[in-house]
Design an enzyme around this catalytic site. Structure first.
Site, PDB file in Angstrom:
ATOM      1  CB  ALA A 192     -41.362 -46.504 -14.431  1.00 17.51           C
TER       2      ALA A 192
ATOM      3  CB  SER B 124     -40.853 -40.847 -20.960  1.00 21.10           C
ATOM      4  OG  SER B 124     -40.869 -40.890 -19.560  1.00 21.10           O
ATOM      5  CG  ASN B 125     -42.000 -45.072 -17.985  1.00 17.43           C
ATOM      6  OD1 ASN B 125     -42.632 -44.592 -17.061  1.00 17.43           O
ATOM      7  ND2 ASN B 125     -40.674 -45.231 -17.930  1.00 17.43           N
ATOM      8  NE  ARG B 126     -50.462 -45.395 -19.310  1.00 16.50           N
ATOM      9  CZ  ARG B 126     -51.405 -46.315 -19.134  1.00 16.50           C
ATOM     10  NH1 ARG B 126     -51.366 -47.437 -19.832  1.00 16.50           N
ATOM     11  NH2 ARG B 126     -52.382 -46.119 -18.273  1.00 16.50           N
TER      12      ARG B 126
END
Ligand code: CTP
Length: 217
Positions: free
Chosen positions: A93, A26-28
């Site tokens: 995102a 995943s991402n932030r």
């Protein structure tokens, strides 16, 4: 002139791509920008459909929320809601890569000194949806590290967008997890560099910017 109530379809937060039953990529993204946009569009009197990846935020009142996990789930939800929408804002995102195969069982450490994941790209949701946008107004975000403008302009054209909101996520006052953002708006023929402001104010100003660009019915 009286404003026309519109239907805003907004995506927010990260997506998660499963590796095995306990792990994911995943991402932030915190979802703050997308949720602020949903709140601002609702406060401006519009109908809002929020397709949200996993976040720790409470959805704004009066907004229809569709929770999703992966990029593929998000695409399915957006495709379903797009026909009845006037504006699509892709603030999510989306994870760009997913494991080619999801392991059915937890991958164990024993017997391994390294682990290489075989990744394949997720679909580009925005480009896919904007290909069939008709008269809808489609907005993307460009999260870059360093000067975002060349890449943002390229994405505006490549993804068939009406507006792209470019930000440098390596700045302390912009991007992931923080409550402020500093963006530049690009359309085919205009550029607006906005000062640092809270994500909530940016959301209100962006909704007003979009309303102004849509033809009154
Ligand atoms: N986006 C999308 N589907 C993807 C990747 C991105 O719909 N698989 C959307 C994002 O929601 C955003 C815009 O495309 O509105 C630009 O995303 P960004 O991450 O800046 O760019 P990418 O196209 O993923 O390119 P790169 O990561 O190489 O900069």
């Amino acid at each position: 002139m009286k404003k026309r109530p519109l239907t805003f379809l907004i995506s927010a937060g990260p997506t998660r791509e499963a590796i095995d039953p306990v792990r994911y990529l995943s991402n932030r993204s915190s979802g703050k920008m997308g949720y602020a946009l949903a709140e601002a569009a609702r406060a401006a009197g519009h109908r809002v459909i929020l397709v949200s990846g996993p976040v720790a935020l409470i959805p704004p009142r009066g907004v229809q929320v569709h929770p999703v996990i992966s990029a593929s789930d998000m695409l399915t939800a957006l495709k379903r809601e797009l026909p009845a929408s006037d504006v699509l804002i892709m603030a999510a995102a989306v994870a760009d890569w997913r494991p080619r195969r999801i392991a059915p069982r937890k991958q164990k450490k024993a017997g391994r000194t390294s682990w290489t994941l075989d990744l394949v790209p997720t679909p580009d949701l925005l480009a896919t949806l904007a290909r069939r946008k008709g008269r809808r107004f489609v907005v993307g975000f460009a999260a870059e590290t360093g000067n975002p403008l060349p890449e943002a302009r390229r994405k505006l054209l490549a993804k068939n967008l009406d507006l792209i909101v470019a930000n440098d996520v390596s700045r302390p006052d912009a991007g992931f997890e923080v409550d402020t953002n500093r963006v530049t708006l690009l359309t085919a023929h205009t550029l607006h560099a906005w000062p640092t402001m809270t994500k909530r104010k940016l959301a209100r100003d962006l909704i007003a910017f979009i309303e102004f660009r849509l033809p009154p019915s």
